[in-house]
Design an enzyme around this catalytic site. Structure first.
Site, PDB file in Angstrom:
ATOM      1  N   GLU A 114     -16.575  90.105 -24.186  1.00  0.00           N
ATOM      2  CA  GLU A 114     -15.577  89.024 -24.215  1.00  0.00           C
ATOM      3  C   GLU A 114     -15.004  88.835 -25.616  1.00  0.00           C
ATOM      4  OE1 GLU A 114     -14.527  88.024 -21.552  1.00  0.00           O
ATOM      5  OE2 GLU A 114     -16.133  88.075 -20.074  1.00  0.00           O
TER       6      GLU A 114
ATOM      7  N   ASN B   4     -11.165  89.644 -26.642  1.00  0.00           N
ATOM      8  CA  ASN B   4     -10.294  88.624 -27.242  1.00  0.00           C
ATOM      9  C   ASN B   4      -9.558  89.167 -28.462  1.00  0.00           C
ATOM     10  OD1 ASN B   4     -10.658  86.598 -25.404  1.00  0.00           O
ATOM     11  ND2 ASN B   4     -12.232  85.520 -26.573  1.00  0.00           N
TER      12      ASN B   4
ATOM     13  N   ARG C  29      -5.407  86.352 -17.089  1.00  0.00           N
ATOM     14  CA  ARG C  29      -6.476  86.035 -18.022  1.00  0.00           C
ATOM     15  C   ARG C  29      -6.946  84.642 -17.618  1.00  0.00           C
ATOM     16  NH1 ARG C  29      -8.460  90.064 -19.880  1.00  0.00           N
ATOM     17  NH2 ARG C  29      -9.571  88.700 -21.296  1.00  0.00           N
TER      18      ARG C  29
END
Lengths: 112, 149
Positions: free
Chosen positions: B52, B56, B109
């Protein structure tokens, strides 16, 4: 991630194998949308996740997008063969409340 | 790379912000973390958190450009410490970004990436400012905090 699709009884059955992350999400999106857009009569999308060894929010987001697409055309999306690691991420992201889960493809096909 | 005093082991990795490097980053950290007595579930949580944070940087930090993502991992006693950093666009409001469903990226997202990081890891801290990149700090100890089942 490997993506294998076939159509059976008006349902698209998608078998996924490997890690479902941001790199796999784009390909998944393109392959599924191409199939769905080519035949509006396809009303069910069954995702076989039994060989998915990893998923993160990118994978969950790509599945959620297909869920919305199926719902918008009056269809259904369900998942089968959730492994514990996938199940946990589904629970944490609230996917288990949206998407019906079955043990295998035959059960999903039998469910109405 | 300077050795951190008091640390048993450490590593530093730099790679371009390509989507295919996200899997590479989490595999490296999982292998490094295996030096501690983590359960398979805990290793899985670390893999998701790293995935994650790096995603990002790829999606939000650099968007369509390619920049460098750095990943630092260190072992101190029985604690794994991680820092994922980029020199990308940065986050204007970190508290907002940490809330579920808040995302600046288009469609699909879910804004869940940082939620997974905070659920699965301990001591999560984010340093960021617009135009000055983002640094995500996180840690985990075997049997420690994080989502228990």
């Amino acid at each position: 991630m490997e993506i294998e699709t076939k159509v059976r009884s008006g349902a698209v059955i998608v078998r996924l194998a490997g890690e479902f992350d941001v790199a796999a999400a784009d390909r998944f999106r393109t392959e599924i949308d191409t199939l769905l857009d080519a035949d509006r009569r396809l009303s069910r999308l069954i995702l076989d996740l039994s060989k998915v060894t990893f998923i993160d929010s990118s994978g969950v987001g790509a599945i959620l997008g297909r869920y919305r697409k199926m719902t918008a055309r009056g269809g259904l999306l369900c998942a089968v063969g959730l492994q514990p690691t996938v199940q946990r991420v589904f629970e944490l992201s609230g996917m288990t409340r949206l998407i019906p889960a079955y043990a295998d493809v035959n059960q999903a096909l039998a469910a109405r | 790379m300077d050795l951190k005093p008091g640390y048993k082991n450490q590593m530093h990795l730099e790679f371009p912000s390509r989507a295919e490097n996200v899997a590479f980053a989490r595999a490296v950290v999982a292998s490094f973390a295996a030096q501690l007595d983590f359960t398979l579930d805990e290793i899985e949580e670390i893999r998701v958190a790293v995935s994650e944070a790096v995603t990002n940087s790829v999606i939000h930090g650099y968007k369509s450009e390619i920049g460098i993502v750095t990943l630092d991992a260190a072992l101190c006693d029985d604690r794994l410490e991680l820092v994922v950093a980029d020199s990308g666009r940065g986050i204007a409001d970190v508290a907002w970004a940490l809330l579920p469903a808040n995302t600046t990226a288009p469609e699909e997202r879910m804004g869940l990436g940082l939620v997974f990081v905070t659920q699965y890891m301990e001591g999560v801290r984010i340093e960021s400012a617009p135009g000055r990149g983002t640094r995500v700090f996180m840690a985990k100890s075997p049997g420690g905090a994080g989502l228990r089942h």
